[in-house]
Design an enzyme around this catalytic site. Sequence first.
Site, PDB file in Angstrom:
ATOM      1  N   ALA A  76       0.875  -1.171   0.000  1.00  0.00           N
ATOM      2  CA  ALA A  76       0.000   0.000   0.000  1.00  0.00           C
ATOM      3  C   ALA A  76       0.915   1.225   0.000  1.00  0.00           C
ATOM      4  O   ALA A  76       2.027   1.183   0.530  1.00  0.00           O
ATOM      5  CB  ALA A  76      -0.886  -0.018   1.233  1.00  0.00           C
TER       6      ALA A  76
ATOM      7  N   GLU B 121      -0.217  -9.265  -0.591  1.00  0.00           N
ATOM      8  CA  GLU B 121      -1.624  -9.589  -0.303  1.00  0.00           C
ATOM      9  C   GLU B 121      -2.470  -9.569  -1.572  1.00  0.00           C
ATOM     10  O   GLU B 121      -3.364 -10.399  -1.748  1.00  0.00           O
ATOM     11  CB  GLU B 121      -2.169  -8.594   0.740  1.00  0.00           C
TER      12      GLU B 121
HETATM   13  N1  CAA Z   1       4.661   3.263  -0.673  1.00  0.00           N
HETATM   14  C1  CAA Z   1       5.069   4.412  -1.230  1.00  0.00           C
HETATM   15  N2  CAA Z   1       6.224   4.548  -1.900  1.00  0.00           N
HETATM   16  C2  CAA Z   1       7.021   3.466  -1.997  1.00  0.00           C
HETATM   17  C3  CAA Z   1       6.663   2.227  -1.434  1.00  0.00           C
HETATM   18  C4  CAA Z   1       5.407   2.150  -0.752  1.00  0.00           C
HETATM   19  N3  CAA Z   1       4.962   0.996  -0.199  1.00  0.00           N
HETATM   20  N4  CAA Z   1       7.648   1.338  -1.685  1.00  0.00           N
HETATM   21  C5  CAA Z   1       8.575   1.997  -2.397  1.00  0.00           C
HETATM   22  N5  CAA Z   1       8.215   3.284  -2.586  1.00  0.00           N
HETATM   23  C6  CAA Z   1       8.948   4.344  -3.278  1.00  0.00           C
HETATM   24  C7  CAA Z   1      10.126   4.852  -2.458  1.00  0.00           C
HETATM   25  O1  CAA Z   1       9.679   5.781  -1.493  1.00  0.00           O
HETATM   26  C8  CAA Z   1      10.987   5.451  -3.521  1.00  0.00           C
HETATM   27  O2  CAA Z   1      10.469   6.705  -3.872  1.00  0.00           O
HETATM   28  P1  CAA Z   1      11.482   7.974  -4.098  1.00  0.00           P
HETATM   29  O3  CAA Z   1      12.371   7.548  -5.241  1.00  0.00           O
HETATM   30  O4  CAA Z   1      10.542   9.078  -4.442  1.00  0.00           O
HETATM   31  O5  CAA Z   1      12.238   8.129  -2.830  1.00  0.00           O
HETATM   32  C9  CAA Z   1      10.777   4.512  -4.714  1.00  0.00           C
HETATM   33  O6  CAA Z   1       9.558   3.819  -4.444  1.00  0.00           O
HETATM   34  C10 CAA Z   1      11.883   3.483  -4.868  1.00  0.00           C
HETATM   35  O7  CAA Z   1      12.031   2.808  -3.632  1.00  0.00           O
HETATM   36  P2  CAA Z   1      13.439   2.642  -2.859  1.00  0.00           P
HETATM   37  O8  CAA Z   1      14.333   3.797  -3.183  1.00  0.00           O
HETATM   38  O9  CAA Z   1      13.140   2.395  -1.424  1.00  0.00           O
HETATM   39  O10 CAA Z   1      13.983   1.343  -3.596  1.00  0.00           O
HETATM   40  P3  CAA Z   1      14.905   0.201  -2.994  1.00  0.00           P
HETATM   41  O11 CAA Z   1      15.263  -0.668  -4.141  1.00  0.00           O
HETATM   42  O12 CAA Z   1      16.015   0.768  -2.173  1.00  0.00           O
HETATM   43  O13 CAA Z   1      13.951  -0.623  -1.979  1.00  0.00           O
HETATM   44  C11 CAA Z   1      11.914  -1.720  -1.300  1.00  0.00           C
HETATM   45  C12 CAA Z   1      12.821  -1.289  -2.476  1.00  0.00           C
HETATM   46  C13 CAA Z   1      12.614  -2.804  -0.467  1.00  0.00           C
HETATM   47  C14 CAA Z   1      10.654  -2.284  -1.929  1.00  0.00           C
HETATM   48  C15 CAA Z   1      11.601  -0.505  -0.407  1.00  0.00           C
HETATM   49  O14 CAA Z   1      11.135   0.550  -1.225  1.00  0.00           O
HETATM   50  C16 CAA Z   1      10.586  -0.762   0.652  1.00  0.00           C
HETATM   51  O15 CAA Z   1      10.909  -1.323   1.687  1.00  0.00           O
HETATM   52  N6  CAA Z   1       9.326  -0.321   0.429  1.00  0.00           N
HETATM   53  C17 CAA Z   1       8.259  -0.383   1.408  1.00  0.00           C
HETATM   54  C18 CAA Z   1       7.738  -1.811   1.549  1.00  0.00           C
HETATM   55  C19 CAA Z   1       6.652  -1.854   2.599  1.00  0.00           C
HETATM   56  O16 CAA Z   1       6.862  -1.530   3.752  1.00  0.00           O
HETATM   57  N7  CAA Z   1       5.443  -2.287   2.201  1.00  0.00           N
HETATM   58  C20 CAA Z   1       4.315  -2.379   3.086  1.00  0.00           C
HETATM   59  C21 CAA Z   1       3.456  -1.152   2.977  1.00  0.00           C
HETATM   60  S1  CAA Z   1       2.159  -1.116   4.184  1.00  0.00           S
HETATM   61  C22 CAA Z   1       0.907  -2.099   3.559  1.00  0.00           C
HETATM   62  O17 CAA Z   1       1.027  -2.615   2.463  1.00  0.00           O
HETATM   63  C23 CAA Z   1      -0.322  -2.249   4.423  1.00  0.00           C
HETATM   64  C24 CAA Z   1      -1.281  -3.288   3.980  1.00  0.00           C
HETATM   65  O18 CAA Z   1      -1.203  -4.417   4.373  1.00  0.00           O
HETATM   66  C25 CAA Z   1      -2.396  -2.939   3.089  1.00  0.00           C
END
Ligand code: CAA
Length: 257
Positions: free
Chosen positions: A64, A111
């Site tokens: 999300a 999910e």
């Molecule tokens: N929401 C919003 N933006 C996101 C995102 C997310 N879930 N995941 C990645 N992005 C964005 C980053 O903020 C980044 O944006 P900017 O370039 O503007 O800074 C861009 O995507 C690229 O991401 P990274 O620079 O972080 O890329 P990376 O290769 O270093 O890492 C990753 C990749 C491991 C996927 C990392 O981005 C990450 O950990 N993302 C979050 C994953 C997460 O926590 N997901 C759960 C969300 S909560 C949820 O989903 C609730 C539910 O159950 C419904």
Amino acid sequence: MTQVVLTEIHGKVGLIRINRPEAMNALNNEVVDAIGAAVDAFEADENIGCMVITGNEKAFAAGADIGFMKDFDYMHAYKTDFITRNWERIKTTRKPVIAAVAGFALGGGCEMAMMCDMIFAADTAKFGQPEIRLGTMPGAGGTQRLPRAVGKAKAMDMCLTARMMDAAEAEKAGLVARIIPADQLLEETMKAAATIAGYSLPVIMMIKETVNRAYESSLNEGLLFERRVFHSAFALEDQKEGMAAFVEKRKPVFKNR
Ligand code: CAA
């Protein structure tokens, strides 16, 4: 303006591509509503027998959209029925949906893949429920579908430690139906979807509904449901055609009735 979800029709297969590469395909309302609209359109199209949902080579979806929901309060989440309002259209479609996952399928991305009928994973796929790191928990089915797919031990491990599972572990654990080399993921998934879509649509729908019943009933109730639906399949013209074609050693021509 870029379209956050792209759709294509290939023969009898409807393809849905999540297209927010700059945000690792994070799922906000716009994306989820567009996925729902695509599913609606493919459901209504008699020609379509199977759907495929995919992302890009880096991410199916990294969850999300965190920026979108970070300031939600309880009343907003409750009143807008966050998740329930629009995320579950993939679950309710009667036609099969295959998730083709390359790269990250995290949080809501994992999910959403699990809401599909099966997951085909590229060898680069990584699955996880890392919400705990954000001070929250899985909220789009992760705590329920993951244990059903991989068992309680691995589901607890993933949800509580936030560790990711690679494609090999996911396949071994039962989360994933097939592992495919990344550069062939979409082609191979589309081929499987075309195979499904080439069969009789009512039978495809009966099988999907009946397999899903296994998760909602006792064994005997499920077997009874299967038997009744199986009996009803004898009412299909396509059953007469399929069996006649076998006996006459020719290819069947299904008419979806
Ligand atoms: N929401 C919003 N933006 C996101 C995102 C997310 N879930 N995941 C990645 N992005 C964005 C980053 O903020 C980044 O944006 P900017 O370039 O503007 O800074 C861009 O995507 C690229 O991401 P990274 O620079 O972080 O890329 P990376 O290769 O270093 O890492 C990753 C990749 C491991 C996927 C990392 O981005 C990450 O950990 N993302 C979050 C994953 C997460 O926590 N997901 C759960 C969300 S909560 C949820 O989903 C609730 C539910 O159950 C419904």
